[in-house]
Design a protein around this motif. Structure first.
Motif, PDB file in Angstrom:
ATOM      1  N   ALA A 162      10.502  37.648  -7.479  1.00  0.00           N
ATOM      2  CA  ALA A 162       9.434  37.106  -8.323  1.00  0.00           C
ATOM      3  C   ALA A 162       9.011  35.722  -7.845  1.00  0.00           C
ATOM      4  CB  ALA A 162       9.903  37.043  -9.775  1.00  0.00           C
ATOM      5  N   VAL A 163       9.974  34.887  -7.454  1.00  0.00           N
ATOM      6  CA  VAL A 163       9.661  33.548  -6.943  1.00  0.00           C
ATOM      7  C   VAL A 163       8.846  33.645  -5.658  1.00  0.00           C
ATOM      8  CG1 VAL A 163      10.672  31.471  -5.945  1.00  0.00           C
ATOM      9  CG2 VAL A 163      11.623  32.428  -8.041  1.00  0.00           C
ATOM     10  N   LEU A 164       9.251  34.543  -4.771  1.00  0.00           N
ATOM     11  CA  LEU A 164       8.523  34.702  -3.507  1.00  0.00           C
ATOM     12  C   LEU A 164       7.129  35.275  -3.732  1.00  0.00           C
ATOM     13  CD1 LEU A 164      11.325  36.029  -1.128  1.00  0.00           C
ATOM     14  CD2 LEU A 164      10.338  33.744  -1.226  1.00  0.00           C
ATOM     15  N   ALA A 165       6.993  36.186  -4.689  1.00  0.00           N
ATOM     16  CA  ALA A 165       5.673  36.741  -4.990  1.00  0.00           C
ATOM     17  C   ALA A 165       4.741  35.650  -5.501  1.00  0.00           C
ATOM     18  CB  ALA A 165       5.794  37.863  -6.015  1.00  0.00           C
ATOM     19  N   ALA A 166       5.250  34.798  -6.394  1.00  0.00           N
ATOM     20  CA  ALA A 166       4.444  33.688  -6.896  1.00  0.00           C
ATOM     21  C   ALA A 166       4.086  32.736  -5.758  1.00  0.00           C
ATOM     22  CB  ALA A 166       5.204  32.942  -7.999  1.00  0.00           C
ATOM     23  N   GLY A 167       5.054  32.478  -4.877  1.00  0.00           N
ATOM     24  CA  GLY A 167       4.784  31.604  -3.740  1.00  0.00           C
ATOM     25  C   GLY A 167       3.744  32.170  -2.807  1.00  0.00           C
ATOM     26  N   ALA A 168       3.777  33.488  -2.597  1.00  0.00           N
ATOM     27  CA  ALA A 168       2.788  34.122  -1.732  1.00  0.00           C
ATOM     28  C   ALA A 168       1.383  33.961  -2.303  1.00  0.00           C
ATOM     29  CB  ALA A 168       3.119  35.604  -1.557  1.00  0.00           C
ATOM     30  N   LEU A 169       1.253  34.099  -3.615  1.00  0.00           N
ATOM     31  CA  LEU A 169      -0.059  33.927  -4.243  1.00  0.00           C
ATOM     32  C   LEU A 169      -0.564  32.500  -4.094  1.00  0.00           C
ATOM     33  CD1 LEU A 169       0.410  35.981  -7.544  1.00  0.00           C
ATOM     34  CD2 LEU A 169      -0.998  36.592  -5.573  1.00  0.00           C
ATOM     35  N   ALA A 173      -3.795  31.313  -1.890  1.00  0.00           N
ATOM     36  CA  ALA A 173      -4.920  30.656  -2.558  1.00  0.00           C
ATOM     37  C   ALA A 173      -5.227  29.287  -1.970  1.00  0.00           C
ATOM     38  CB  ALA A 173      -4.617  30.521  -4.049  1.00  0.00           C
ATOM     39  N   LEU A 174      -4.175  28.543  -1.593  1.00  0.00           N
ATOM     40  CA  LEU A 174      -4.378  27.158  -1.170  1.00  0.00           C
ATOM     41  C   LEU A 174      -4.486  26.986   0.337  1.00  0.00           C
ATOM     42  CD1 LEU A 174      -1.956  25.272  -3.596  1.00  0.00           C
ATOM     43  CD2 LEU A 174      -4.404  25.708  -3.863  1.00  0.00           C
ATOM     44  N   TRP A 175      -3.769  27.822   1.107  1.00  0.00           N
ATOM     45  CA  TRP A 175      -3.715  27.636   2.554  1.00  0.00           C
ATOM     46  C   TRP A 175      -3.954  28.970   3.252  1.00  0.00           C
ATOM     47  CZ3 TRP A 175       0.530  25.604  -0.397  1.00  0.00           C
ATOM     48  CH2 TRP A 175       0.408  24.218  -0.655  1.00  0.00           C
ATOM     49  N   ARG A 176      -5.135  29.524   3.058  1.00  0.00           N
ATOM     50  CA  ARG A 176      -5.421  30.859   3.567  1.00  0.00           C
ATOM     51  C   ARG A 176      -5.228  30.958   5.081  1.00  0.00           C
ATOM     52  NH1 ARG A 176     -11.186  34.124   3.024  1.00  0.00           N
ATOM     53  NH2 ARG A 176     -10.500  36.013   4.098  1.00  0.00           N
ATOM     54  N   LEU A 177      -5.729  29.976   5.828  1.00  0.00           N
ATOM     55  CA  LEU A 177      -5.651  30.034   7.285  1.00  0.00           C
ATOM     56  C   LEU A 177      -4.223  29.835   7.795  1.00  0.00           C
ATOM     57  CD1 LEU A 177      -8.869  28.066   8.326  1.00  0.00           C
ATOM     58  CD2 LEU A 177      -8.512  30.546   8.289  1.00  0.00           C
ATOM     59  N   GLU A 178      -3.409  29.172   7.008  1.00  0.00           N
ATOM     60  CA  GLU A 178      -2.024  28.909   7.413  1.00  0.00           C
ATOM     61  C   GLU A 178      -1.051  29.670   6.527  1.00  0.00           C
ATOM     62  OE1 GLU A 178      -4.167  26.379   6.617  1.00  0.00           O
ATOM     63  OE2 GLU A 178      -4.805  25.878   8.648  1.00  0.00           O
ATOM     64  N   ALA A 180       0.784  32.380   6.866  1.00  0.00           N
ATOM     65  CA  ALA A 180       2.067  32.794   7.437  1.00  0.00           C
ATOM     66  C   ALA A 180       3.043  31.633   7.494  1.00  0.00           C
ATOM     67  CB  ALA A 180       1.858  33.383   8.836  1.00  0.00           C
ATOM     68  N   SER A 181       2.561  30.488   7.948  1.00  0.00           N
ATOM     69  CA  SER A 181       3.427  29.325   8.091  1.00  0.00           C
ATOM     70  C   SER A 181       3.901  28.815   6.738  1.00  0.00           C
ATOM     71  CB  SER A 181       2.692  28.216   8.844  1.00  0.00           C
ATOM     72  OG  SER A 181       3.474  27.050   8.916  1.00  0.00           O
ATOM     73  N   THR A 182       2.973  28.647   5.799  1.00  0.00           N
ATOM     74  CA  THR A 182       3.347  28.074   4.506  1.00  0.00           C
ATOM     75  C   THR A 182       4.212  29.030   3.701  1.00  0.00           C
ATOM     76  OG1 THR A 182       1.214  28.830   3.610  1.00  0.00           O
ATOM     77  CG2 THR A 182       1.348  26.550   4.339  1.00  0.00           C
ATOM     78  N   TRP A 183       3.919  30.348   3.762  1.00  0.00           N
ATOM     79  CA  TRP A 183       4.736  31.285   3.007  1.00  0.00           C
ATOM     80  C   TRP A 183       6.151  31.370   3.580  1.00  0.00           C
ATOM     81  CZ3 TRP A 183       7.143  36.152   3.709  1.00  0.00           C
ATOM     82  CH2 TRP A 183       7.601  36.735   2.524  1.00  0.00           C
ATOM     83  N   CYS A 184       6.276  31.333   4.896  1.00  0.00           N
ATOM     84  CA  CYS A 184       7.606  31.373   5.500  1.00  0.00           C
ATOM     85  C   CYS A 184       8.408  30.124   5.149  1.00  0.00           C
ATOM     86  CB  CYS A 184       7.505  31.544   7.014  1.00  0.00           C
ATOM     87  SG  CYS A 184       7.087  33.226   7.511  1.00  0.00           S
TER      88      CYS A 184
END
Length: 223
Positions: A162-169, A173-178, A180-184
């Motif tokens: 659930a935490v990772l799903a929220a983080g992915a959203l 939303a905030l860093w579309r172009l980046e 992969a980097s920000t989610w990882c």
């Protein structure tokens, strides 16, 4: 998020150190892949520090980062959750395992046949990989990694999912172009929750209905 080389080095070192503790404290062989997740993601952050240090480009650090982020994680996470799960959850977990395997195969082919580039854009890093049907592949990627965590019967792993799903959203939303980097980076920090999972009270099989084997069972009492 890790917005500098120093931040990547700090976060990567801390998360990897926690991963070492998780691996050292794990009590069942089949829990190792999940327990090692912070170690893998901490090392991943350290690799991104190397990407930043050379200014991006197409070097070995960029390729190593992409290999872990793209084909490795969508297989590692669902398989690790499947191995650690109790018998009651295993049947439904084969779906994210299959999706993750197919997604990883596509991404591995893309990495093998095309260049991977990294571009440092201010405080963020953008990675470029030519992936056909990118929205579908991304759906498979997130379905495998997040789906496995959310479908497991383990409450602590569901919280991580659930935490990772929220983080992915948030990252999307905030860093579309980046993304992969920000989610990882977010996943690396969130994987500290795995330490609580490793420290959980576990029966001989990790669940009331399961059976397993232990690395060191001196304090385990069977009824």
């Amino acid at each position: 998020m890790c917005w500098s080389t120093a931040a990547d080095l700090t976060a990567g070192t801390v998360v990897a150190a926690v991963g070492v503790v998780c691996v050292a404290r794990v009590r069942r062989a089949r829990d190792l892949p999940v327990a090692a997740l912070p170690l893998l993601l901490g090392a991943h952050q350290l690799i991104e520090a190397a990407v930043r240090d050379v200014g991006g480009g197409c070097g070995p650090a960029t390729t190593a980062w992409a290999v872990i982020a793209l084909p490795v994680l969508p297989v590692w996470v669902p398989l690790g959750v499947l191995l650690a799960a109790g018998p009651g959850a295993r049947r439904r977990l084969w779906v994210p395992v299959a999706v993750g395997t197919a997604t990883a195969a596509v991404l591995a082919y893309c990495l093998a046949t095309g260049p991977v580039t990294a571009e440092v854009r201010g405080r963020l890093v953008g990675y470029g990989v030519d992936v056909p049907y990118a929205p579908l592949v991304l759906a498979g990627y997130l379905g495998a990694t997040l789906g496995a965590l959310l479908l497991t019967g383990d409450r602590r792993l569901r919280v991580l999912g659930a935490v990772l799903a929220a983080g992915a959203l948030v990252c999307a939303a905030l860093w579309r172009l980046e993304f992969a980097s920000t989610w990882c980076a977010f996943a690396a920090v969130a994987s500290l929750l795995v330490l609580g999972w490793v420290r959980r009270p576990v029966g001989p099989g990790g669940s009331p209905a399961g059976r397993g084997y232990w690395f060191w069972p001196p304090s385990t009492k069977r009824r």
